[in-house]
Write a protein that holds these residues in place. Structure first.
Motif, PDB file in Angstrom:
ATOM      1  N   HIS A  26      -9.078  15.025  36.714  1.00 32.52           N
ATOM      2  CA  HIS A  26     -10.401  15.012  37.366  1.00 32.52           C
ATOM      3  C   HIS A  26     -10.337  15.716  38.720  1.00 32.52           C
ATOM      4  N   GLY A  27      -9.256  15.436  39.493  1.00 31.91           N
ATOM      5  CA  GLY A  27      -9.105  16.070  40.792  1.00 31.91           C
ATOM      6  C   GLY A  27      -8.923  17.580  40.715  1.00 31.91           C
ATOM      7  N   LEU A  28      -8.347  18.057  39.611  1.00 33.68           N
ATOM      8  CA  LEU A  28      -8.148  19.498  39.418  1.00 33.68           C
ATOM      9  C   LEU A  28      -9.418  20.205  38.952  1.00 33.68           C
ATOM     10  N   GLY A  29     -10.467  19.424  38.661  1.00 35.09           N
ATOM     11  CA  GLY A  29     -11.747  20.029  38.302  1.00 35.09           C
ATOM     12  C   GLY A  29     -11.986  20.214  36.813  1.00 35.09           C
ATOM     13  N   PHE A  30     -11.167  19.595  35.960  1.00 34.14           N
ATOM     14  CA  PHE A  30     -11.362  19.720  34.517  1.00 34.14           C
ATOM     15  C   PHE A  30     -12.252  18.593  34.001  1.00 34.14           C
ATOM     16  N   ASP A  31     -12.945  18.879  32.904  1.00 33.45           N
ATOM     17  CA  ASP A  31     -13.822  17.890  32.281  1.00 33.45           C
ATOM     18  C   ASP A  31     -12.982  16.854  31.536  1.00 33.45           C
ATOM     19  N   LEU A  32     -13.231  15.556  31.781  1.00 41.03           N
ATOM     20  CA  LEU A  32     -12.415  14.509  31.163  1.00 41.03           C
ATOM     21  C   LEU A  32     -12.733  14.308  29.689  1.00 41.03           C
ATOM     22  N   ILE A  33     -13.926  14.677  29.245  1.00 41.06           N
ATOM     23  CA  ILE A  33     -14.238  14.625  27.807  1.00 41.06           C
ATOM     24  C   ILE A  33     -13.401  15.674  27.074  1.00 41.06           C
ATOM     25  N   TRP A  34     -13.413  16.882  27.594  1.00 39.23           N
ATOM     26  CA  TRP A  34     -12.625  17.984  27.020  1.00 39.23           C
ATOM     27  C   TRP A  34     -11.135  17.648  27.043  1.00 39.23           C
ATOM     28  N   TYR A  35     -10.680  17.064  28.153  1.00 37.25           N
ATOM     29  CA  TYR A  35      -9.265  16.712  28.247  1.00 37.25           C
ATOM     30  C   TYR A  35      -8.893  15.630  27.238  1.00 37.25           C
ATOM     31  N   GLY A  36      -9.813  14.727  26.930  1.00 36.40           N
ATOM     32  CA  GLY A  36      -9.535  13.708  25.916  1.00 36.40           C
ATOM     33  C   GLY A  36      -9.210  14.320  24.569  1.00 36.40           C
ATOM     34  N   VAL A  37      -9.909  15.418  24.229  1.00 35.97           N
ATOM     35  CA  VAL A  37      -9.625  16.120  22.970  1.00 35.97           C
ATOM     36  C   VAL A  37      -8.267  16.804  23.046  1.00 35.97           C
ATOM     37  N   LEU A  38      -7.972  17.435  24.192  1.00 40.43           N
ATOM     38  CA  LEU A  38      -6.663  18.086  24.354  1.00 40.43           C
ATOM     39  C   LEU A  38      -5.537  17.072  24.232  1.00 40.43           C
ATOM     40  N   TYR A  39      -5.699  15.933  24.892  1.00 44.98           N
ATOM     41  CA  TYR A  39      -4.678  14.882  24.807  1.00 44.98           C
ATOM     42  C   TYR A  39      -4.448  14.457  23.361  1.00 44.98           C
ATOM     43  N   THR A  40      -5.537  14.242  22.638  1.00 49.66           N
ATOM     44  CA  THR A  40      -5.434  13.756  21.264  1.00 49.66           C
ATOM     45  C   THR A  40      -4.712  14.749  20.371  1.00 49.66           C
ATOM     46  N   ILE A  41      -5.066  16.023  20.472  1.00 46.91           N
ATOM     47  CA  ILE A  41      -4.414  17.044  19.639  1.00 46.91           C
ATOM     48  C   ILE A  41      -2.948  17.183  20.021  1.00 46.91           C
ATOM     49  N   THR A  42      -2.649  17.128  21.318  1.00 38.42           N
ATOM     50  CA  THR A  42      -1.263  17.281  21.752  1.00 38.42           C
ATOM     51  C   THR A  42      -0.403  16.126  21.254  1.00 38.42           C
ATOM     52  N   THR A  43      -0.955  14.913  21.263  1.00 36.47           N
ATOM     53  CA  THR A  43      -0.178  13.792  20.744  1.00 36.47           C
ATOM     54  C   THR A  43       0.005  13.887  19.236  1.00 36.47           C
ATOM     55  N   GLN A  44      -0.997  14.470  18.543  1.00 36.64           N
ATOM     56  CA  GLN A  44      -0.830  14.730  17.121  1.00 36.64           C
ATOM     57  C   GLN A  44       0.381  15.627  16.891  1.00 36.64           C
ATOM     58  N   ILE A  45       0.464  16.690  17.683  1.00 38.12           N
ATOM     59  CA  ILE A  45       1.588  17.621  17.567  1.00 38.12           C
ATOM     60  C   ILE A  45       2.888  16.920  17.948  1.00 38.12           C
ATOM     61  N   ALA A  46       2.816  16.105  19.018  1.00 38.88           N
ATOM     62  CA  ALA A  46       4.027  15.505  19.582  1.00 38.88           C
ATOM     63  C   ALA A  46       4.758  14.615  18.593  1.00 38.88           C
ATOM     64  N   TYR A  47       4.011  13.720  17.935  1.00 38.23           N
ATOM     65  CA  TYR A  47       4.752  12.801  17.089  1.00 38.23           C
ATOM     66  C   TYR A  47       4.944  13.302  15.666  1.00 38.23           C
ATOM     67  N   MET A  48       4.725  14.631  15.491  1.00 42.20           N
ATOM     68  CA  MET A  48       5.160  15.271  14.244  1.00 42.20           C
ATOM     69  C   MET A  48       6.216  16.335  14.510  1.00 42.20           C
ATOM     70  N   THR A  49       6.708  16.396  15.737  1.00 36.02           N
ATOM     71  CA  THR A  49       7.664  17.435  16.115  1.00 36.02           C
ATOM     72  C   THR A  49       9.097  16.922  15.988  1.00 36.02           C
ATOM     73  N   PRO A  50       9.963  17.631  15.230  1.00 27.36           N
ATOM     74  CA  PRO A  50      11.385  17.248  15.147  1.00 27.36           C
ATOM     75  C   PRO A  50      12.025  17.336  16.535  1.00 27.36           C
ATOM     76  N   PRO A  51      13.125  16.588  16.772  1.00 27.27           N
ATOM     77  CA  PRO A  51      13.844  15.797  15.772  1.00 27.27           C
ATOM     78  C   PRO A  51      13.425  14.326  15.691  1.00 27.27           C
ATOM     79  N   PHE A  52      12.658  13.819  16.694  1.00 28.27           N
ATOM     80  CA  PHE A  52      12.419  12.384  16.730  1.00 28.27           C
ATOM     81  C   PHE A  52      10.943  12.006  16.702  1.00 28.27           C
ATOM     82  N   GLY A  53      10.102  12.869  16.148  1.00 32.92           N
ATOM     83  CA  GLY A  53       8.682  12.562  16.097  1.00 32.92           C
ATOM     84  C   GLY A  53       8.398  11.252  15.365  1.00 32.92           C
ATOM     85  N   TYR A  54       7.473  10.486  15.927  1.00 30.62           N
ATOM     86  CA  TYR A  54       7.144   9.155  15.400  1.00 30.62           C
ATOM     87  C   TYR A  54       6.748   9.215  13.921  1.00 30.62           C
TER      88      TYR A  54
END
Length: 441
Positions: free
Chosen positions: A360-388
């Motif tokens: 928020h302090g950097l000037g980004f929209d928090l709704i848009w960032y919520g989507v970025l966070y969600t997609i990144t976590t999707q990628i994160a816990y499917m990434t080898p070697p220890f993805g959830y």
């Protein structure tokens, strides 16, 4: 000791406890409670108490058990199996058709449940054995199930976005709408990849024989199509009144849960066992989320009291001189790292007290960032070697699918998801167009 050093020590202690296998809510809440009492004495105990009261007073939290109950009713009553039969008959005649149908199944399961674990369980138990029996390549279909199930935390009614809305103090309706187009775009990209690859290598996804397809009459096909429409009816019965402003979020979730229950009753599948399993699973998952949110709010309150967010913002922007976009990308990379040992909810409650105010302090929209966070976590816990998700799939998959198969299966889908993430970062309107249109911004 400076407050910045105390904040760093808190975060490092929490991460160490998580690495050693402690429960997420215990690690986060325990560190917060000890730090509060150490810093402010007995008065510090008011912080976790205030967090508990905030959870109890947050009315939209009632949506969690209702959405989870809706998903379990549809799963336990085998309505999800009807969906797969529909895709089996209508998509089977083309190469890769059953894999494409599995992606469609996952989108609909996501719209019924909002949890990726439910999609993974249904895909691994219903779709995966059938795809293997039909001669589909085991590595490709394992990736299909994992990638498709990840849509559950993006497509509404996403439970993770409800939790993000609470922590970031953003409207749930706007977050859900922001996830619709990216979720459907990602599903479409999966379908395009499967179709092109199976056209180039037909042996990866053989079409069903014509003799088998001729067994189904037109009447039977239409009946199966109606079975597939039922979840959509439930979804739109719940979502349209909410988007139109006729009902609140909690009222819409109650409509969805009631409609799913009535659908199971009308189909003659609401047995005592189905109801009992649905209620037990709903209670277990809901309590887990409540404890995690409670711990996260306590941790965030202590961090706010220390001024840690301002210190981190000053470190990145003033001392290191990093641009807002560089900081944002570093945040996304940190999600990839944490995803090797944490699930999406744990990542959210750990970093939200730090990242949300900073974004928020950097000037980004928090709704848009919520989507970025969600997609990144999707990628994160499917990434080898220890993805959830990799180890979750190993626990559910047949024995002939090995861990190397699971690692190899997900690579092309992770690349597709990374491309989708880049597109949404470059073109924010992919996520923001629908909420802006509906809410008249």
């Amino acid at each position: 000791m400076s407050y910045e050093l105390i904040a760093f020590f808190m975060f490092a202690t929490m991460m160490f406890m998580l690495f050693t296998g402690q429960r997420v809510f215990g690690a986060i809440g325990g560190v917060a409670a000890i730090a509060a009492i150490t810093l402010w004495g007995t008065g510090g105990s008011d912080i976790p108490f205030a967090a508990a009261m905030k959870v109890m007073k947050w009315y939209p939290m009632l949506t969690l058990p209702l959405f989870i109950f809706m998903g379990y009713i549809l799963s336990e009553s085998k309505i999800a199996e009807d969906l797969y039969k529909m895709f089996h008959v209508w998509m089977g005649p083309i190469n890769g058709g059953l894999a494409i149908g599995t992606i469609g199944l996952m989108v609909l399961i996501s719209a019924m449940n909002g949890l990726s674990v439910a999609g993974m369980a249904i895909g691994a138990t219903i779709a995966l054995p059938e795809l293997l029996r039909r001669g589909y390549d085991k590595r490709m279909v394992t990736g299909v199930v994992q990638a498709g199930s990840s849509l559950g935390i993006l497509v509404p009614p996403s439970v993770v976005l409800v939790l993000y809305a609470m922590i970031a103090r953003q409207p749930v309706g706007q977050l859900w709408l922001a996830g619709v187009v990216p979720g459907l775009m990602m599903a479409t990209m999966f379908v395009i990849y499967i179709y092109i690859r199976c056209r180039m290598q037909p042996e990866l996804g053989p079409a069903l024989p014509k003799e088998e397809m001729e067994k189904y009459t037109k009447a039977e096909k239409r009946k199966l199509l109606l079975a597939g429409i039922l979840p959509l009816v439930i979804f739109f019965t719940m979502m349209i009144p909410f988007v139109k402003g006729w009902t609140s979020l909690v009222e819409s979730s109650a409509i969805g849960a009631t409609t799913a229950f009535l659908a199971a009753v009308l189909k003659g599948r609401m047995t005592r066992k189905v109801f009992e399993n649905s209620v037990r699973n709903t209670l277990a998952i809901s309590c887990m989320f409540m404890w995690i949110v409670l711990a996260a709010l306590g941790f965030g309150a202590v961090f706010d009291g220390l001024g840690a967010v301002k210190a981190i913002e000053g470190l990145f922007t003033e001392e290191l001189g990093l641009s807002p976009w560089t900081i944002l990308i570093l945040m996304q990379l940190s999600f990839i790292l944490m995803g090797t040992f944490l699930d999406d909810t744990a990542m959210l409650v750990i970093v939200a007290p730090l990242y949300v105010p900073l974004v928020h302090g950097l000037g980004f929209d928090l709704i848009w960032y919520g989507v970025l966070y969600t997609i990144t976590t999707q990628i994160a816990y499917m990434t080898p070697p220890f993805g959830y998700n990799l180890f979750l799939m190993r626990a559910m998959a047949p024995k002939e699918i090995t861990m190397p198969d699971i690692y190899a299966s997900i690579i092309p889908f992770v690349l597709v998801m990374t491309l989708a993430l880049a597109l949404i970062m470059i073109f924010p309107n992919i996520a923001m167009w629908l909420p802006n249109y509906v809410y008249g911004k």
